[in-house]
Design a protein around this motif. Structure first.
Motif: not given
Length: 181
Positions: A174-175, A122, A178
């Motif tokens: 992860k937050e 990412e 998203k």
């Protein structure tokens, strides 16, 4: 494509974000197009095309135009090799936050983004502030990475964004992912 482990072609210089031609790829283009045709497509002089061919830095605005005309004909480099060491006395609060979420971080000046961050596959180009340049969206598309604007007052349209306070309160990568996906 950055996410398939091909290294991006951008580098940060005193002039801002730039790139250089891959000598073999530009040779192939020159066999197909005349110097005059290339200069017209790029909106630069023939002498500027020759300078680019000989290693002159190409600005991020021209990178987008070249990419749209000829694809990725640039030398590959890793923009995270100049990784900024994050410590209590150095770097922005945003860089520190990315680092605390497990990202590698580089901070930039004179570019359409302020931070390039990477965690596993990412990669996120982040602009901080209520004003952002549309080049951020196009550059993220060219590099096939995600983009994000961290704003304080005015939420931008057509781009993933998060309010400054919400970003600084994130506890897990992860937050954040998203928000950008």
């Amino acid at each position: 494509n950055c996410l398939d482990n091909n290294l991006p072609f951008l580098k940060s210089t005193r002039a801002g974000l730039s790139a250089s031609f891959d000598k073999n790829k530009i040779k192939d283009i020159r066999e197909e197009y005349s110097l005059n045709a290339i200069s017209k497509k790029l909106g630069v002089s023939k002498s500027m095309v020759l300078k680019y061919e000989n290693g002159a830095a190409i600005s991020h605005k021209k990178i987008i135009r070249i990419y749209d005309s000829f694809g990725n004909i640039f030398s590959e480099i890793d923009p995270l090799t100049r990784r900024v060491e994050i410590s209590e006395n150095y770097s922005s609060e945003f860089g520190k936050k990315y680092f605390s979420l497990g990202f590698k971080v580089s901070e930039f000046l004179k570019t359409p983004f302020d931070i390039a961050s990477k965690r596993y596959n990412e990669i996120i180009l982040t602009k901080i502030g209520d004003k952002f340049n549309e080049d951020l969206i196009r550059l993220a598309d060219v590099l096939d990475v995600d983009d994000l604007v961290i704003f304080e007052k005015k939420k931008p349209k057509d781009i993933p964004s998060i309010k400054k306070d919400e970003f600084l309160e994130l506890e897990k990568a992860k937050e954040l992912i998203k928000v950008v996906i």
